[in-house]
Design an enzyme around this catalytic site. Structure first.
Site, PDB file in Angstrom:
ATOM      1  N   GLN A  33     -32.040 -27.285 -22.817  1.00 57.97           N
ATOM      2  CA  GLN A  33     -33.281 -27.725 -23.488  1.00 57.97           C
ATOM      3  C   GLN A  33     -34.213 -26.534 -23.704  1.00 57.97           C
ATOM      4  O   GLN A  33     -34.021 -25.481 -23.107  1.00 57.97           O
ATOM      5  CB  GLN A  33     -33.977 -28.774 -22.610  1.00 57.97           C
ATOM      6  CG  GLN A  33     -34.196 -28.342 -21.180  1.00 57.97           C
ATOM      7  CD  GLN A  33     -34.220 -29.491 -20.185  1.00 57.97           C
ATOM      8  OE1 GLN A  33     -34.447 -30.671 -20.526  1.00 57.97           O
ATOM      9  NE2 GLN A  33     -33.987 -29.180 -18.920  1.00 57.97           N
ATOM     10  N   ASP A  43     -39.000 -29.864 -11.025  1.00 58.40           N
ATOM     11  CA  ASP A  43     -40.228 -29.158 -10.622  1.00 58.40           C
ATOM     12  C   ASP A  43     -40.523 -29.398  -9.129  1.00 58.40           C
ATOM     13  O   ASP A  43     -41.348 -28.722  -8.546  1.00 58.40           O
ATOM     14  CB  ASP A  43     -41.409 -29.632 -11.479  1.00 58.40           C
ATOM     15  CG  ASP A  43     -41.507 -31.155 -11.522  1.00 58.40           C
ATOM     16  OD1 ASP A  43     -41.164 -31.738 -12.556  1.00 58.40           O
ATOM     17  OD2 ASP A  43     -41.884 -31.754 -10.494  1.00 58.40           O
ATOM     18  N   ASP A  52     -36.347 -39.343 -12.058  1.00 56.62           N
ATOM     19  CA  ASP A  52     -37.481 -38.572 -12.592  1.00 56.62           C
ATOM     20  C   ASP A  52     -36.956 -37.740 -13.759  1.00 56.62           C
ATOM     21  O   ASP A  52     -36.836 -36.506 -13.680  1.00 56.62           O
ATOM     22  CB  ASP A  52     -38.061 -37.669 -11.492  1.00 56.62           C
ATOM     23  CG  ASP A  52     -39.215 -36.821 -12.017  1.00 56.62           C
ATOM     24  OD1 ASP A  52     -39.444 -35.718 -11.459  1.00 56.62           O
ATOM     25  OD2 ASP A  52     -39.862 -37.244 -12.993  1.00 56.62           O
ATOM     26  N   SER A  53     -36.619 -38.421 -14.839  1.00 59.36           N
ATOM     27  CA  SER A  53     -35.889 -37.752 -15.927  1.00 59.36           C
ATOM     28  C   SER A  53     -36.821 -37.417 -17.090  1.00 59.36           C
ATOM     29  O   SER A  53     -37.962 -37.895 -17.147  1.00 59.36           O
ATOM     30  CB  SER A  53     -34.802 -38.694 -16.453  1.00 59.36           C
ATOM     31  OG  SER A  53     -35.442 -39.779 -17.126  1.00 59.36           O
ATOM     32  N   THR A  54     -36.292 -36.661 -18.013  1.00 55.29           N
ATOM     33  CA  THR A  54     -36.960 -36.475 -19.290  1.00 55.29           C
ATOM     34  C   THR A  54     -36.763 -37.770 -20.083  1.00 55.29           C
ATOM     35  O   THR A  54     -36.243 -38.747 -19.556  1.00 55.29           O
ATOM     36  CB  THR A  54     -36.311 -35.294 -20.038  1.00 55.29           C
ATOM     37  OG1 THR A  54     -34.884 -35.398 -19.897  1.00 55.29           O
ATOM     38  CG2 THR A  54     -36.766 -33.956 -19.480  1.00 55.29           C
ATOM     39  N   ASP A  55     -37.169 -37.765 -21.351  1.00 58.59           N
ATOM     40  CA  ASP A  55     -37.053 -38.985 -22.156  1.00 58.59           C
ATOM     41  C   ASP A  55     -35.627 -39.191 -22.672  1.00 58.59           C
ATOM     42  O   ASP A  55     -34.801 -38.280 -22.536  1.00 58.59           O
ATOM     43  CB  ASP A  55     -38.081 -38.896 -23.302  1.00 58.59           C
ATOM     44  CG  ASP A  55     -39.489 -39.146 -22.750  1.00 58.59           C
ATOM     45  OD1 ASP A  55     -40.110 -38.204 -22.248  1.00 58.59           O
ATOM     46  OD2 ASP A  55     -39.916 -40.315 -22.754  1.00 58.59           O
ATOM     47  N   GLU A  65     -30.590 -32.083 -10.240  1.00 57.60           N
ATOM     48  CA  GLU A  65     -31.272 -31.584 -11.447  1.00 57.60           C
ATOM     49  C   GLU A  65     -30.227 -30.834 -12.284  1.00 57.60           C
ATOM     50  O   GLU A  65     -29.496 -29.987 -11.767  1.00 57.60           O
ATOM     51  CB  GLU A  65     -32.404 -30.645 -11.006  1.00 57.60           C
ATOM     52  CG  GLU A  65     -32.925 -29.715 -12.087  1.00 57.60           C
ATOM     53  CD  GLU A  65     -33.491 -30.422 -13.304  1.00 57.60           C
ATOM     54  OE1 GLU A  65     -34.383 -31.276 -13.132  1.00 57.60           O
ATOM     55  OE2 GLU A  65     -33.014 -30.136 -14.418  1.00 57.60           O
ATOM     56  N   GLY A  71     -26.942 -35.719 -13.529  1.00 52.99           N
ATOM     57  CA  GLY A  71     -27.147 -36.886 -12.669  1.00 52.99           C
ATOM     58  C   GLY A  71     -26.090 -37.953 -12.870  1.00 52.99           C
ATOM     59  O   GLY A  71     -25.663 -38.612 -11.905  1.00 52.99           O
ATOM     60  N   HIS A  94     -46.451 -38.494  -9.539  1.00 48.82           N
ATOM     61  CA  HIS A  94     -45.640 -38.163  -8.355  1.00 48.82           C
ATOM     62  C   HIS A  94     -45.927 -39.117  -7.199  1.00 48.82           C
ATOM     63  O   HIS A  94     -45.013 -39.525  -6.483  1.00 48.82           O
ATOM     64  CB  HIS A  94     -45.868 -36.704  -7.948  1.00 48.82           C
ATOM     65  CG  HIS A  94     -45.272 -35.729  -8.916  1.00 48.82           C
ATOM     66  ND1 HIS A  94     -45.871 -34.510  -9.224  1.00 48.82           N
ATOM     67  CD2 HIS A  94     -44.165 -35.800  -9.686  1.00 48.82           C
ATOM     68  CE1 HIS A  94     -45.124 -33.885 -10.125  1.00 48.82           C
ATOM     69  NE2 HIS A  94     -44.083 -34.643 -10.420  1.00 48.82           N
TER      70      HIS A  94
HETATM   71  N1  SAM Z   1     -42.299 -36.292 -14.821  1.00 49.37           N
HETATM   72  C1  SAM Z   1     -41.538 -35.974 -16.020  1.00 49.37           C
HETATM   73  C2  SAM Z   1     -41.545 -37.129 -16.974  1.00 49.37           C
HETATM   74  O1  SAM Z   1     -41.998 -38.197 -16.601  1.00 49.37           O
HETATM   75  O2  SAM Z   1     -41.095 -36.924 -18.122  1.00 49.37           O
HETATM   76  C3  SAM Z   1     -40.145 -35.555 -15.634  1.00 49.37           C
HETATM   77  C4  SAM Z   1     -40.177 -34.243 -14.972  1.00 49.37           C
HETATM   78  S1  SAM Z   1     -38.701 -33.479 -14.501  1.00 49.37           S
HETATM   79  C5  SAM Z   1     -39.098 -31.876 -15.018  1.00 49.37           C
HETATM   80  C6  SAM Z   1     -37.464 -34.040 -15.652  1.00 49.37           C
HETATM   81  C7  SAM Z   1     -36.166 -33.337 -15.350  1.00 49.37           C
HETATM   82  O3  SAM Z   1     -35.038 -34.114 -15.727  1.00 49.37           O
HETATM   83  C8  SAM Z   1     -35.998 -31.999 -16.095  1.00 49.37           C
HETATM   84  O4  SAM Z   1     -36.059 -30.949 -15.167  1.00 49.37           O
HETATM   85  C9  SAM Z   1     -34.617 -32.100 -16.752  1.00 49.37           C
HETATM   86  O5  SAM Z   1     -33.897 -30.891 -16.714  1.00 49.37           O
HETATM   87  C10 SAM Z   1     -33.972 -33.182 -15.901  1.00 49.37           C
HETATM   88  N2  SAM Z   1     -32.809 -33.850 -16.518  1.00 49.37           N
HETATM   89  C11 SAM Z   1     -32.675 -34.248 -17.809  1.00 49.37           C
HETATM   90  N3  SAM Z   1     -31.448 -34.805 -17.993  1.00 49.37           N
HETATM   91  C12 SAM Z   1     -30.806 -34.758 -16.782  1.00 49.37           C
HETATM   92  C13 SAM Z   1     -29.532 -35.185 -16.320  1.00 49.37           C
HETATM   93  N4  SAM Z   1     -28.635 -35.766 -17.150  1.00 49.37           N
HETATM   94  N5  SAM Z   1     -29.210 -34.997 -15.014  1.00 49.37           N
HETATM   95  C14 SAM Z   1     -30.102 -34.415 -14.162  1.00 49.37           C
HETATM   96  N6  SAM Z   1     -31.334 -33.965 -14.537  1.00 49.37           N
HETATM   97  C15 SAM Z   1     -31.679 -34.152 -15.839  1.00 49.37           C
END
Ligand code: SAM
Length: 291
Positions: free
Chosen positions: A35, A90, A160-163, A110, A143, A66
């Protein structure tokens, strides 16, 4: 004097809406294998992390998300030993989880090592206490792959993933939730980052329908997070124990006191209860969900 750079959140481009941040200083910018990652300083919000144009965490308001993504499932469950965090690079979620001394182990999975590495430099308030804690284990993996193969079992799973785009997309799938159910202890709880209902109504209804195909109880609770624009943010809730989201405030308060009554800035026993009282338009999105 060169004009300051502005960085826009582009998550809601389909809705024709953008929020932009004036950039005082770019602290880190990288196209990782997964990304686009930019961390910058903003006058009001402090450090802001964006991944693929979506706001992830800001110094100013990180405590809301959090605290609500951790203390709600852990104190509702009441006897958590093993926690799994999917995403969360993070380490803000892990830092809150580890405040519960009864927890034996926190496994964080992560996908992007860059997020963990730069957070060690730029978010020491999260990563320092976390990496010092012997209960914490950091795994760099997708994940989806992890929950499909792990032989560990978890009382609480925090997604706690991205969208739902790019690497995060799979974390909103039936396949992923079925694998989470597989590695959950009986009576466990899963909570998810489930978007902002005013902008992402279908994401909420579809997500809860997927939960109901696997668990006896699928719902959400809400919190107001300034930089997740659009009013309430929904946190998905999935468990076989239907009683957990209806616990009285005094039970939550007693468990919180037993856990040490650590300081919080948003979560409280009253807010815990109130978070499950949904505004009508969000309740309607939940009611539309079906297994
Ligand atoms: N609090 C934020 C939100 O609500 O959007 C999320 C924060 S955290 C930084 C989101 C994390 O999900 C990122 O570090 C990203 O790399 C991770 N991520 C995305 N897809 C993933 C996957 N398939 N497996 C594990 N981690 C993943």
């Amino acid at each position: 004097m060169a004009e300051k750079r502005w960085i826009a959140e582009t998550l809601f481009d389909p809705e024709g809406f953008r929020m932009t941040f004036k950039v005082e200083k770019v602290l880190y910018e990288l196209q990782t294998e997964h990304q686009h990652l930019v961390l910058f300083q903003n006058k009001f919000f402090g450090k802001v992390l964006m991944l693929d144009g979506c706001t992830q965490v800001t110094t100013k308001d990180e405590f809301v998300y959090h605290e609500m993504m951790t203390h709600v499932p852990i104190l509702a469950h009441g006897n958590v030993r093993e926690v799994l965090i999917i995403g969360g690079g993070d380490c803000g979620i892990a830092e809150e989880v580890l405040k519960h001394k009864s927890i034996k182990r926190v496994t964080q999975v992560e996908i992007d090592a860059s997020v963990v590495e730069f957070s060690k430099e730029h978010f020491p308030e999260f990563t320092k206490p976390v990496f010092k804690d012997k209960r914490f284990e950091s795994v760099i993996d997708d994940g989806m792959k992890y929950v499909a193969k792990t032989d560990r079992r978890f009382d609480v799973i925090i997604v706690d993933s991205t969208d739902p785009m790019g690497p995060g997309k799979i974390l909103f799938s039936d396949k992923f939730y079925a694998a989470c159910k597989r590695c959950m202890v009986k009576g466990g709880v899963m909570v998810t980052q489930n978007g902002v209902p005013i902008y992402q109504p279908e994401e909420l209804t579809k997500g809860i329908s997927k939960f109901l195909r696997l668990w006896a109880d699928g719902c959400c609770y809400v919190a107001a997070i300034p930089t997740y624009v659009g009013g309430h943010m929904a946190m998905g809730w999935a468990t076989d124990n239907k009683k957990l989201r209806h616990l009285p405030e005094k039970t939550i308060a007693a468990r919180y006191a037993k856990a040490g009554g650590f300081s919080t800035k948003y979560w409280s026993p009253a807010m815990h209860r109130a978070a499950f009282a949904l505004p009508r338009f969000i309740q309607e999105l939940v009611d539309k969900a079906e297994a």
